[in-house]
Design an enzyme around this catalytic site. Structure first.
Site, PDB file in Angstrom:
ATOM      1  CB  SER A   9       1.392  -0.920  28.902  1.00  0.00           C
ATOM      2  OG  SER A   9       0.510   0.165  29.792  1.00  0.00           O
ATOM      3  CB  THR A  41       3.868   1.979  -3.491  1.00  0.00           C
ATOM      4  OG1 THR A  41       2.687   2.857  -4.248  1.00  0.00           O
ATOM      5  CG2 THR A  41       3.489   1.005  -4.207  1.00  0.00           C
ATOM      6  CG  HIS A  42       2.855   6.225  -2.294  1.00  0.00           C
ATOM      7  ND1 HIS A  42       2.932   7.502  -2.777  1.00  0.00           N
ATOM      8  CD2 HIS A  42       2.948   5.955  -3.712  1.00  0.00           C
ATOM      9  CE1 HIS A  42       4.254   7.458  -3.725  1.00  0.00           C
ATOM     10  NE2 HIS A  42       3.179   6.512  -4.631  1.00  0.00           N
TER      11      HIS A  42
END
Ligand code: ARG
Length: 432
Positions: free
Chosen positions: A280, A157-158
């Site tokens: 890339s 969470t968070h």
């Protein structure tokens, strides 16, 4: 451009203004064209049933509409700026081929209900596509939830490590959410499944049109009765459909976010199938999750289109030409969203977990909540147990993720995912 349908001997037609009026509308009509042809056929047959066209005329129109459809599909007929819109092209084709019979097709209809019905048929097809894709995503995620029910995974969470969780819980979360999205798509489709054809410019006409017959022929479940309501639904039904799409692309955005985090070296939980990554141009060491990022970004096109429609429909009742501008955002957002969602089932079916990294990210403190609840269960007031649990270093370190998962027995929790409930719901929603 050919003379517009409304051209009269005294019409002043300025090429520059005409270009502005049309814009890219005729090109957008390519996407609606097949539906316009189907609806035109139903309209002609309806006119025959009330004696406005003879049976032979309706048959000739049907034949020529089919021919136009084939020519359009093969590229032999190109819908382009020679025409003001797709509707004009249909009438032009029928008139070229059938003379006066073709000139009768527009009896009792307006382009205002013609564009509505073509868009409506298109919208229903897109909502079917959306529902079908949500079902496929739910299928894949539910299968993986079952297969990986006991694979430990850190729960956040968070974005902070919180409790021990499982890949099963993570997968089942997407399954249930995409079942919601599927139902939203179906419910929206049921609402918009209403036939506006036969409302003409927005006031009905002085003919006993067989609207029920046309409604059935086009496969609509109901008649959109009131002509003003039909016009009011333009843009509004499109917004509802985009909300349904946004429910799914909104979930996809969060799913893609997880995946883009989980593929970083910092997390390292997930390996994407190689085709879903790119290199890339400058950094030889990179494999980038570009596909996942564009899946995430696709929601922006949908959300943006919703704003555009909401702004556009600040209008009085009745047809207003502003409504023409509702087409581009809807077509674009639907394409973006549906194309993105279509890639998801295979991506999810093939992504691989790195179990070592998943386990390594589970630290002892993540057992603290379990311990606090155990103590509370044994009679210690929860607030006290909560304070104690955080301090129990050794006890927490001795625990395994397996113990934690096995004890998470609350319905829906890791030990009782209730996948059979989701399975039944999915089966009930799958086409029989
Ligand atoms: N292209 C127009 C639209 O999308 C078709 C309807 C035109 N109707 C009119 N009254 N000018 O709205």
């Amino acid at each position: 451009m050919s003379t517009p349908l409304w051209g009269k001997p005294d019409s002043v037609i300025d090429a520059r203004i005409m270009r502005f009026l049309v814009g890219d509308d005729v090109v957008l009509d390519r996407e609606l064209f097949a539906h316009d042809l189907v609806a035109s056929r139903a309209h002609a047959d309806g006119l025959a049933r009330i004696g406005i066209l003879s049976a032979d005329e309706a048959a000739a129109i049907a034949r020529e509409l089919d021919a136009l459809h084939r020519a359009f599909e093969s590229g032999e007929f190109v819908l382009d700026a020679r025409f003001e819109d797709g509707h004009s092209a249909i009438e032009w084709w029928l008139t070229e081929r059938l003379g006066d019979t073709g000139r009768r097709i527009h009896t009792g209809r307006s382009r205002n209900d013609q564009v509505l019905v073509a868009s409506r048929l298109w919208l229903k097809a897109r909502l079917d596509e959306l529902a079908e894709t949500c079902l496929r995503i739910a299928r894949v995620t539910l299968d993986r939830a079952r297969a990986e029910a006991s694979l430990p995974m850190p729960g956040y969470t968070h974005l902070q490590r919180a409790v021990v969780s499982s890949a099963g819980l993570w997968w089942a979360g997407w399954a249930e959410s995409f079942l919601d999205d599927l139902e939203i798509a179906r419910a929206t489709r049921a609402l918009v499944d209403a036939n506006p054809l036969g409302t003409a410019a927005g006031f009905g006409v002085n003919l006993p049109l067989d609207r029920e017959g046309v409604t059935a022929a086009l496969g609509f479940s109901r008649l959109q009765v009131n002509p003003q309501a039909a016009q009011l639904s333009r843009g509004k039904y499109e917004q509802l459909a985009l909300s349904a799409l946004a429910a799914a692309t909104g979930d996809l955005r969060r799913l893609a976010w997880d995946l883009s985090l989980y593929t970083t070296a910092e997390y390292g939980f997930v390996r994407l199938p190689p085709e879903y990554t790119t290199g890339s141009s400058i950094m030889p060491n990179k494999r980038n999750p570009d596909v996942v990022e564009l899946l995430r970004a696709s929601h922006a096109a949908v959300a943006g289109a919703m704003v555009e429609l909401a702004t556009l429909t600040a209008l009085p009742s009745g047809y207003q030409r502003d409504l023409q501008f509702s087409k581009a955002p809807v077509l674009r957002a639907m394409r973006h969203g549906l194309d993105a969602l279509a890639l998801v089932p295979e991506l999810l079916a093939r992504l691989e977990w790195d179990e070592v990294r998943l386990r390594a990210a589970i630290e002892p403190a993540m057992h603290a909540t379990d311990v606090a609840i155990e103590k509370a269960r044994a009679g210690i007031p929860f607030r006290e147990a909560y304070r104690d649990a955080a301090a129990l270093g050794a006890e927490l370190a001795a625990r395994t993720p397996e113990q934690s998962l096995a004890a998470r027995i609350s319905p829906g929790g890791c030990a009782d995912l209730r996948l059979e409930v989701l399975e039944r719901r999915l089966a009930g929603l799958a086409p029989s």
